[in-house]
Design a protein around this motif. Structure first.
Motif, PDB file in Angstrom:
ATOM      1  N   UNK A  12     -18.638 -44.543  21.147  1.00 31.44           N
ATOM      2  CA  UNK A  12     -20.069 -44.815  20.983  1.00 31.44           C
ATOM      3  C   UNK A  12     -20.847 -43.522  21.170  1.00 31.44           C
ATOM      4  N   UNK A  13     -21.589 -43.166  20.132  1.00 32.90           N
ATOM      5  CA  UNK A  13     -22.419 -41.964  20.167  1.00 32.90           C
ATOM      6  C   UNK A  13     -23.882 -42.359  20.226  1.00 32.90           C
ATOM      7  N   UNK A  14     -24.670 -41.522  20.835  1.00 36.50           N
ATOM      8  CA  UNK A  14     -26.107 -41.731  20.838  1.00 36.50           C
ATOM      9  C   UNK A  14     -26.624 -41.404  19.435  1.00 36.50           C
ATOM     10  N   UNK A  15     -27.894 -41.599  19.199  1.00 39.23           N
ATOM     11  CA  UNK A  15     -28.465 -41.338  17.878  1.00 39.23           C
ATOM     12  C   UNK A  15     -28.389 -39.859  17.511  1.00 39.23           C
ATOM     13  N   UNK A  16     -28.175 -38.982  18.501  1.00 34.66           N
ATOM     14  CA  UNK A  16     -28.028 -37.551  18.215  1.00 34.66           C
ATOM     15  C   UNK A  16     -26.562 -37.166  17.988  1.00 34.66           C
ATOM     16  N   UNK A  17     -25.693 -38.160  17.879  1.00 36.05           N
ATOM     17  CA  UNK A  17     -24.261 -37.991  17.593  1.00 36.05           C
ATOM     18  C   UNK A  17     -23.490 -37.331  18.733  1.00 36.05           C
ATOM     19  N   UNK A  18     -24.001 -37.460  19.952  1.00 35.68           N
ATOM     20  CA  UNK A  18     -23.274 -37.028  21.139  1.00 35.68           C
ATOM     21  C   UNK A  18     -22.820 -38.271  21.886  1.00 35.68           C
ATOM     22  N   UNK A  19     -21.659 -38.227  22.538  1.00 39.15           N
ATOM     23  CA  UNK A  19     -21.224 -39.390  23.312  1.00 39.15           C
ATOM     24  C   UNK A  19     -22.256 -39.770  24.367  1.00 39.15           C
ATOM     25  N   UNK A  20     -22.412 -41.066  24.593  1.00 35.52           N
ATOM     26  CA  UNK A  20     -23.315 -41.512  25.659  1.00 35.52           C
ATOM     27  C   UNK A  20     -22.820 -40.992  26.997  1.00 35.52           C
ATOM     28  N   UNK A  21     -21.508 -40.882  27.142  1.00 40.38           N
ATOM     29  CA  UNK A  21     -20.910 -40.427  28.380  1.00 40.38           C
ATOM     30  C   UNK A  21     -19.552 -39.814  28.060  1.00 40.38           C
ATOM     31  N   UNK A  22     -19.202 -38.740  28.782  1.00 38.06           N
ATOM     32  CA  UNK A  22     -17.873 -38.152  28.639  1.00 38.06           C
ATOM     33  C   UNK A  22     -16.905 -38.688  29.673  1.00 38.06           C
ATOM     34  N   UNK A  23     -17.420 -38.997  30.857  1.00 40.80           N
ATOM     35  CA  UNK A  23     -16.516 -39.481  31.897  1.00 40.80           C
ATOM     36  C   UNK A  23     -17.224 -40.525  32.720  1.00 40.80           C
ATOM     37  N   UNK A  24     -16.923 -41.770  32.523  1.00 38.74           N
ATOM     38  CA  UNK A  24     -15.919 -42.239  31.584  1.00 38.74           C
ATOM     39  C   UNK A  24     -16.433 -42.110  30.153  1.00 38.74           C
ATOM     40  N   UNK A  25     -15.511 -41.943  29.242  1.00 41.03           N
ATOM     41  CA  UNK A  25     -15.855 -41.815  27.837  1.00 41.03           C
ATOM     42  C   UNK A  25     -16.520 -43.096  27.357  1.00 41.03           C
ATOM     43  N   UNK A  26     -17.602 -42.945  26.600  1.00 37.81           N
ATOM     44  CA  UNK A  26     -18.351 -44.125  26.137  1.00 37.81           C
ATOM     45  C   UNK A  26     -17.586 -44.828  25.018  1.00 37.81           C
ATOM     46  N   UNK A  27     -16.942 -45.911  25.378  1.00 38.25           N
ATOM     47  CA  UNK A  27     -16.157 -46.717  24.449  1.00 38.25           C
ATOM     48  C   UNK A  27     -16.598 -48.167  24.544  1.00 38.25           C
ATOM     49  N   UNK A  28     -16.611 -48.846  23.408  1.00 39.78           N
ATOM     50  CA  UNK A  28     -16.854 -50.288  23.378  1.00 39.78           C
ATOM     51  C   UNK A  28     -15.622 -50.961  22.822  1.00 39.78           C
ATOM     52  N   UNK A  29     -15.344 -52.171  23.291  1.00 35.83           N
ATOM     53  CA  UNK A  29     -14.229 -52.914  22.712  1.00 35.83           C
ATOM     54  C   UNK A  29     -14.612 -53.365  21.302  1.00 35.83           C
ATOM     55  N   UNK A  30     -13.621 -53.790  20.553  1.00 37.87           N
ATOM     56  CA  UNK A  30     -13.876 -54.095  19.143  1.00 37.87           C
ATOM     57  C   UNK A  30     -14.842 -55.262  18.965  1.00 37.87           C
ATOM     58  N   UNK A  31     -14.834 -56.233  19.892  1.00 37.08           N
ATOM     59  CA  UNK A  31     -15.739 -57.370  19.768  1.00 37.08           C
ATOM     60  C   UNK A  31     -17.200 -56.940  19.899  1.00 37.08           C
ATOM     61  N   UNK A  32     -17.505 -56.132  20.917  1.00 37.26           N
ATOM     62  CA  UNK A  32     -18.874 -55.645  21.106  1.00 37.26           C
ATOM     63  C   UNK A  32     -19.306 -54.763  19.940  1.00 37.26           C
ATOM     64  N   UNK A  33     -18.368 -54.000  19.417  1.00 36.43           N
ATOM     65  CA  UNK A  33     -18.672 -53.130  18.281  1.00 36.43           C
ATOM     66  C   UNK A  33     -19.032 -53.950  17.050  1.00 36.43           C
ATOM     67  N   UNK A  34     -18.240 -54.953  16.738  1.00 36.56           N
ATOM     68  CA  UNK A  34     -18.513 -55.807  15.567  1.00 36.56           C
ATOM     69  C   UNK A  34     -19.854 -56.525  15.743  1.00 36.56           C
ATOM     70  N   UNK A  35     -20.109 -57.005  16.940  1.00 35.31           N
ATOM     71  CA  UNK A  35     -21.392 -57.673  17.204  1.00 35.31           C
ATOM     72  C   UNK A  35     -22.555 -56.708  16.959  1.00 35.31           C
ATOM     73  N   UNK A  36     -22.448 -55.474  17.444  1.00 38.43           N
ATOM     74  CA  UNK A  36     -23.515 -54.489  17.251  1.00 38.43           C
ATOM     75  C   UNK A  36     -23.714 -54.160  15.769  1.00 38.43           C
TER      76      UNK A  36
END
Length: 187
Positions: A12-36
């Protein structure tokens, strides 16, 4: 093949194409991603080869997404045990040894029994042995001083420190958005 929520995470990247977080790395599971995606809150930047299907719909799972609206980083990070460890690079601030998280402790430079507060400026990461040796004494009484003066970090500092600890798994589609030197592996 049945998917679990841990399979096929999306970076998951912010609108500026940088990760929201590096540690922990900003990841969403596939269900949340599809919903978004269906709620039109994200842009899809890369896909996995894996797809999800229903009787009348098929969609390749996104591997990299960016938020459509920019989310500003908190100016003052929350005071948490994890953030103290991250600020201190997961190493003892008395002897300098790096330790895995379960072996680290939280030490009050000025002990609470001596009026010390639990805040950024008085708490450091310590290994169990150093914490036990220091006990409830002042640094000058025992000759143990933090290697780095405890301070309130900025969000940028914590993000930058987090880049020193890449996760065990990085998908090749993420490489253009992350800045680690470690070798990327495929899912």
């Amino acid at each position: 093949m049945a998917l679990t929520s841990n399979d096929w995470p999306a970076l998951v990247l912010n609108a500026d194409f940088r990760p929201l977080s590096y540690f922990p790395l900003s990841l969403w599971n596939w269900q949340d991603t599809v919903k978004a995606v269906f709620l039109d809150r994200v842009n899809i930047l890369a896909h996995y080869d894996q797809a999800v299907r229903s009787p009348n719909f098929e969609m390749q799972l996104p591997s990299v997404i960016s938020l459509k609206q920019y989310v500003p980083a908190a100016r003052r990070p929350a005071f948490t045990r994890f953030n103290v460890f991250l600020r201190d690079h997961f190493s003892c601030q008395y002897c300098g040894d790096p330790f895995p998280t379960p072996e680290l402790t939280f030490d009050h430079v000025i002990p609470r029994s001596r009026g010390g507060r639990t805040n950024w400026e008085n708490v450091v990461t310590a290994c169990g042995a150093c914490n036990l040796e220091k006990g409830n004494r002042l640094p000058r009484e025992v000759g143990m001083f933090p290697l780095v003066e405890p301070h309130q970090p900025t969000s940028f500092e914590l993000q930058d420190n987090g880049r020193s600890f890449p996760p065990n798994h990085l998908h090749k589609s993420w490489q253009d958005y992350l800045y680690w030197d470690s070798e990327l592996e495929e899912a």
